[in-house]
Design a protein around this motif. Structure first.
Motif, PDB file in Angstrom:
ATOM      1  N   MET A 119      42.610  49.070  42.680  1.00  0.00           N
ATOM      2  CA  MET A 119      42.837  47.951  41.761  1.00  0.00           C
ATOM      3  C   MET A 119      44.253  47.389  41.921  1.00  0.00           C
ATOM      4  SD  MET A 119      41.468  46.050  39.489  1.00  0.00           S
ATOM      5  CE  MET A 119      41.950  44.879  38.243  1.00  0.00           C
ATOM      6  N   LYS A 120      45.235  48.317  42.071  1.00  0.00           N
ATOM      7  CA  LYS A 120      46.618  47.878  42.235  1.00  0.00           C
ATOM      8  C   LYS A 120      46.776  47.061  43.509  1.00  0.00           C
ATOM      9  CE  LYS A 120      51.340  49.635  42.554  1.00  0.00           C
ATOM     10  NZ  LYS A 120      52.198  50.853  42.592  1.00  0.00           N
ATOM     11  N   GLN A 121      46.166  47.552  44.604  1.00  0.00           N
ATOM     12  CA  GLN A 121      46.238  46.832  45.874  1.00  0.00           C
ATOM     13  C   GLN A 121      45.589  45.458  45.760  1.00  0.00           C
ATOM     14  OE1 GLN A 121      43.676  48.056  49.213  1.00  0.00           O
ATOM     15  NE2 GLN A 121      45.530  48.187  50.477  1.00  0.00           N
ATOM     16  N   ARG A 122      44.446  45.401  45.090  1.00  0.00           N
ATOM     17  CA  ARG A 122      43.742  44.133  44.900  1.00  0.00           C
ATOM     18  C   ARG A 122      44.605  43.145  44.120  1.00  0.00           C
ATOM     19  NH1 ARG A 122      38.459  42.168  44.724  1.00  0.00           N
ATOM     20  NH2 ARG A 122      38.076  40.617  43.103  1.00  0.00           N
ATOM     21  N   LEU A 123      45.275  43.642  43.085  1.00  0.00           N
ATOM     22  CA  LEU A 123      46.118  42.780  42.260  1.00  0.00           C
ATOM     23  C   LEU A 123      47.306  42.251  43.046  1.00  0.00           C
ATOM     24  CD1 LEU A 123      46.692  41.613  39.451  1.00  0.00           C
ATOM     25  CD2 LEU A 123      47.961  43.717  38.927  1.00  0.00           C
ATOM     26  N   ILE A 124      47.973  43.145  43.784  1.00  0.00           N
ATOM     27  CA  ILE A 124      49.146  42.735  44.570  1.00  0.00           C
ATOM     28  C   ILE A 124      48.748  41.712  45.635  1.00  0.00           C
ATOM     29  CG2 ILE A 124      50.873  43.534  46.224  1.00  0.00           C
ATOM     30  CD1 ILE A 124      50.933  46.189  44.672  1.00  0.00           C
ATOM     31  N   THR A 125      47.650  41.991  46.337  1.00  0.00           N
ATOM     32  CA  THR A 125      47.173  41.059  47.364  1.00  0.00           C
ATOM     33  C   THR A 125      46.848  39.704  46.763  1.00  0.00           C
ATOM     34  OG1 THR A 125      46.224  42.886  48.641  1.00  0.00           O
ATOM     35  CG2 THR A 125      45.440  40.673  49.157  1.00  0.00           C
ATOM     36  N   ASP A 184      31.916  42.994  53.204  1.00  0.00           N
ATOM     37  CA  ASP A 184      32.907  41.926  53.262  1.00  0.00           C
ATOM     38  C   ASP A 184      32.894  41.270  54.631  1.00  0.00           C
ATOM     39  OD1 ASP A 184      33.916  42.431  50.650  1.00  0.00           O
ATOM     40  OD2 ASP A 184      35.114  44.084  51.437  1.00  0.00           O
ATOM     41  N   SER A 185      33.276  39.992  54.671  1.00  0.00           N
ATOM     42  CA  SER A 185      33.312  39.281  55.951  1.00  0.00           C
ATOM     43  C   SER A 185      34.490  39.711  56.804  1.00  0.00           C
ATOM     44  CB  SER A 185      33.389  37.767  55.709  1.00  0.00           C
ATOM     45  OG  SER A 185      34.622  37.418  55.088  1.00  0.00           O
ATOM     46  N   GLY A 186      35.524  40.270  56.179  1.00  0.00           N
ATOM     47  CA  GLY A 186      36.710  40.706  56.912  1.00  0.00           C
ATOM     48  C   GLY A 186      37.575  41.578  56.045  1.00  0.00           C
ATOM     49  N   SER A 187      38.742  41.921  56.555  1.00  0.00           N
ATOM     50  CA  SER A 187      39.650  42.804  55.817  1.00  0.00           C
ATOM     51  C   SER A 187      41.069  42.243  55.763  1.00  0.00           C
ATOM     52  CB  SER A 187      39.666  44.190  56.466  1.00  0.00           C
ATOM     53  OG  SER A 187      40.036  44.098  57.844  1.00  0.00           O
ATOM     54  N   LEU A 188      41.211  40.928  55.964  1.00  0.00           N
ATOM     55  CA  LEU A 188      42.528  40.308  55.982  1.00  0.00           C
ATOM     56  C   LEU A 188      43.244  40.483  54.651  1.00  0.00           C
ATOM     57  CD1 LEU A 188      44.589  38.450  57.472  1.00  0.00           C
ATOM     58  CD2 LEU A 188      43.415  36.506  56.405  1.00  0.00           C
ATOM     59  N   LEU A 189      42.479  40.391  53.550  1.00  0.00           N
ATOM     60  CA  LEU A 189      43.060  40.474  52.210  1.00  0.00           C
ATOM     61  C   LEU A 189      42.615  41.775  51.561  1.00  0.00           C
ATOM     62  CD1 LEU A 189      42.191  36.800  51.186  1.00  0.00           C
ATOM     63  CD2 LEU A 189      44.396  37.640  52.031  1.00  0.00           C
ATOM     64  N   PRO A 190      43.416  42.834  51.646  1.00  0.00           N
ATOM     65  CA  PRO A 190      42.999  44.137  51.115  1.00  0.00           C
ATOM     66  C   PRO A 190      42.566  44.048  49.654  1.00  0.00           C
ATOM     67  CG  PRO A 190      45.031  44.358  52.380  1.00  0.00           C
ATOM     68  CD  PRO A 190      44.752  42.888  52.267  1.00  0.00           C
ATOM     69  N   GLY A 191      41.378  44.571  49.388  1.00  0.00           N
ATOM     70  CA  GLY A 191      40.824  44.523  48.047  1.00  0.00           C
ATOM     71  C   GLY A 191      40.037  43.266  47.756  1.00  0.00           C
ATOM     72  N   HIS A 192      40.155  42.261  48.631  1.00  0.00           N
ATOM     73  CA  HIS A 192      39.468  40.990  48.426  1.00  0.00           C
ATOM     74  C   HIS A 192      38.533  40.632  49.574  1.00  0.00           C
ATOM     75  CE1 HIS A 192      41.808  39.578  44.881  1.00  0.00           C
ATOM     76  NE2 HIS A 192      42.725  40.378  45.395  1.00  0.00           N
ATOM     77  N   GLY A 193      38.599  41.362  50.681  1.00  0.00           N
ATOM     78  CA  GLY A 193      37.765  41.043  51.833  1.00  0.00           C
ATOM     79  C   GLY A 193      38.461  40.080  52.765  1.00  0.00           C
ATOM     80  N   GLY A 194      37.671  39.157  53.323  1.00  0.00           N
ATOM     81  CA  GLY A 194      38.204  38.211  54.294  1.00  0.00           C
ATOM     82  C   GLY A 194      38.316  36.798  53.736  1.00  0.00           C
ATOM     83  N   ILE A 195      38.676  35.873  54.605  1.00  0.00           N
ATOM     84  CA  ILE A 195      38.816  34.467  54.217  1.00  0.00           C
ATOM     85  C   ILE A 195      37.481  33.915  53.705  1.00  0.00           C
ATOM     86  CG2 ILE A 195      39.160  32.130  55.135  1.00  0.00           C
ATOM     87  CD1 ILE A 195      41.764  33.588  54.682  1.00  0.00           C
ATOM     88  N   LEU A 196      36.392  34.206  54.393  1.00  0.00           N
ATOM     89  CA  LEU A 196      35.094  33.676  53.965  1.00  0.00           C
ATOM     90  C   LEU A 196      34.660  34.257  52.630  1.00  0.00           C
ATOM     91  CD1 LEU A 196      33.046  33.519  57.292  1.00  0.00           C
ATOM     92  CD2 LEU A 196      34.312  31.700  56.141  1.00  0.00           C
ATOM     93  N   ASP A 197      35.052  35.502  52.340  1.00  0.00           N
ATOM     94  CA  ASP A 197      34.735  36.083  51.033  1.00  0.00           C
ATOM     95  C   ASP A 197      35.414  35.312  49.914  1.00  0.00           C
ATOM     96  OD1 ASP A 197      33.164  38.401  51.867  1.00  0.00           O
ATOM     97  OD2 ASP A 197      35.026  39.165  52.712  1.00  0.00           O
ATOM     98  N   ARG A 198      36.637  34.875  50.148  1.00  0.00           N
ATOM     99  CA  ARG A 198      37.401  34.179  49.109  1.00  0.00           C
ATOM    100  C   ARG A 198      37.055  32.692  49.047  1.00  0.00           C
ATOM    101  NH1 ARG A 198      37.686  36.751  45.551  1.00  0.00           N
ATOM    102  NH2 ARG A 198      36.226  38.023  46.691  1.00  0.00           N
ATOM    103  N   CYS A 199      36.592  32.131  50.148  1.00  0.00           N
ATOM    104  CA  CYS A 199      36.398  30.675  50.211  1.00  0.00           C
ATOM    105  C   CYS A 199      34.934  30.277  50.324  1.00  0.00           C
ATOM    106  CB  CYS A 199      37.180  30.096  51.393  1.00  0.00           C
ATOM    107  SG  CYS A 199      38.949  30.432  51.346  1.00  0.00           S
ATOM    108  N   ASP A 200      34.007  31.202  50.046  1.00  0.00           N
ATOM    109  CA  ASP A 200      32.590  30.886  50.234  1.00  0.00           C
ATOM    110  C   ASP A 200      32.132  29.712  49.368  1.00  0.00           C
ATOM    111  OD1 ASP A 200      32.838  32.295  47.866  1.00  0.00           O
ATOM    112  OD2 ASP A 200      31.423  33.885  48.402  1.00  0.00           O
ATOM    113  N   SER A 201      32.685  29.594  48.158  1.00  0.00           N
ATOM    114  CA  SER A 201      32.338  28.457  47.305  1.00  0.00           C
ATOM    115  C   SER A 201      33.078  27.193  47.722  1.00  0.00           C
ATOM    116  CB  SER A 201      32.654  28.780  45.842  1.00  0.00           C
ATOM    117  OG  SER A 201      31.890  29.867  45.375  1.00  0.00           O
TER     118      SER A 201
END
Length: 266
Positions: A1-7, A233-250
């Motif tokens: 959770m901490k890593q996700r928040l920082i990222t 996840d589509s990738g691991s660029l953003l630890p705790g959040h996945g990849g770019i496509l995970d964050r930008c799918d919408s």
């Protein structure tokens, strides 16, 4: 959770900071995101992300998202021509490889180049609209998408009973989806209220609905193809959040949708 928040804080600060600045640096950031997104797509569909075939897809994405106008470069083709030329190059690969690269593979990469390239192209162009209010339009769409996500999550957790599409995304509920629409519309209406007439309430209503409905469908689209390939996840660029496509799918479906339907009144 901490890593996700920082990222989340670092990535959000970089993106929103460059978005606020606008201009070439923001456009280059979006370009980099688009190329990383294509890499993630190729990789998760088991296609060599740095192979010769994938290079055509990168070229297609680059042609869509490159900051031609900001660099005062006249782009020599229409977008219809770009789509056709990229398609032709992919088809040539099947011939030159003597079907070692099958039509199914090049079809996936062609789809990705359009899906990702045009999505990020409209994200970049929303910031530099000719009316000079690109920052407002970009924040309007992002805030409405984020509001839909938050509304769907919290309403779904509190009131969710009816599964929306369990075969694709087992945690999403109908109640959450409706909550996402309501919160997104309210958010867009707040932007209209604060816009001093720039954003009519009718447009705000349609934009809020589009951000919620199309955005949630964009999320389901990615959930569907990730389930096909058995990945979380589509990738691991953003630890705790996945990849770019995970964050930008919408984002990559909402931004083109509102522009193509001319929902932004500029």
């Amino acid at each position: 959770m901490k890593q996700r928040l920082i990222t989340g804080i670092i990535a959000g600060a970089v993106f929103l900071g460059l978005c606020f600045m606008g201009g070439l640096w923001y456009h280059l950031l979006v370009l980099a995101m688009s190329l990383i997104g294509f890499y993630e797509f190729a990789r998760m569909t088991k296609i060599a992300p740095f192979g010769g075939t994938a290079a055509i897809g990168y070229l297609g994405v680059l042609m869509f998202v490159f900051p031609w106008n900001l660099l005062d470069i006249t782009f020599p083709f229409s977008w219809e021509h770009v789509i056709w030329l990229v398609m032709l190059l992919f088809l040539f690969v099947t011939v030159f490889s003597k079907n070692k690269t099958p039509i199914g593979q090049v079809s996936l990469l062609f789809l990705a180049s359009i899906y990702i390239g045009m999505g990020f192209m409209y994200i970049a162009e929303s910031r530099s609209t000719p009316d000079g209010h690109g920052l407002f339009w970009t924040f309007l769409l992002l805030a409405s998408i984020w509001a839909s996500d938050a509304g769907a999550y919290f309403v779904g957790r509190k009131l969710g009973r009816t599964k929306l599409w369990p075969a694709i995304s087992p945690n999403k509920t109908v109640e959450g989806a409706v909550g996402g629409v309501v919160i997104a519309v309210l958010t867009a209406m707040i932007f209209a209220l604060l816009s001093n007439g720039l954003l009519p309430y009718g447009n705000a209503l349609l934009i809020g609905i589009a951000c919620a409905v199309i955005g949630q469908l964009g999320d389901l689209v990615q959930s569907a193809y990730k389930r096909v390939y058995g990945i979380k996840d589509s990738g691991s660029l953003l630890p705790g959040h996945g990849g770019i496509l995970d964050r930008c799918d919408s984002w990559i479906v909402v931004f083109p949708f509102v522009h193509i339907l001319s929902l932004l009144p500029y």
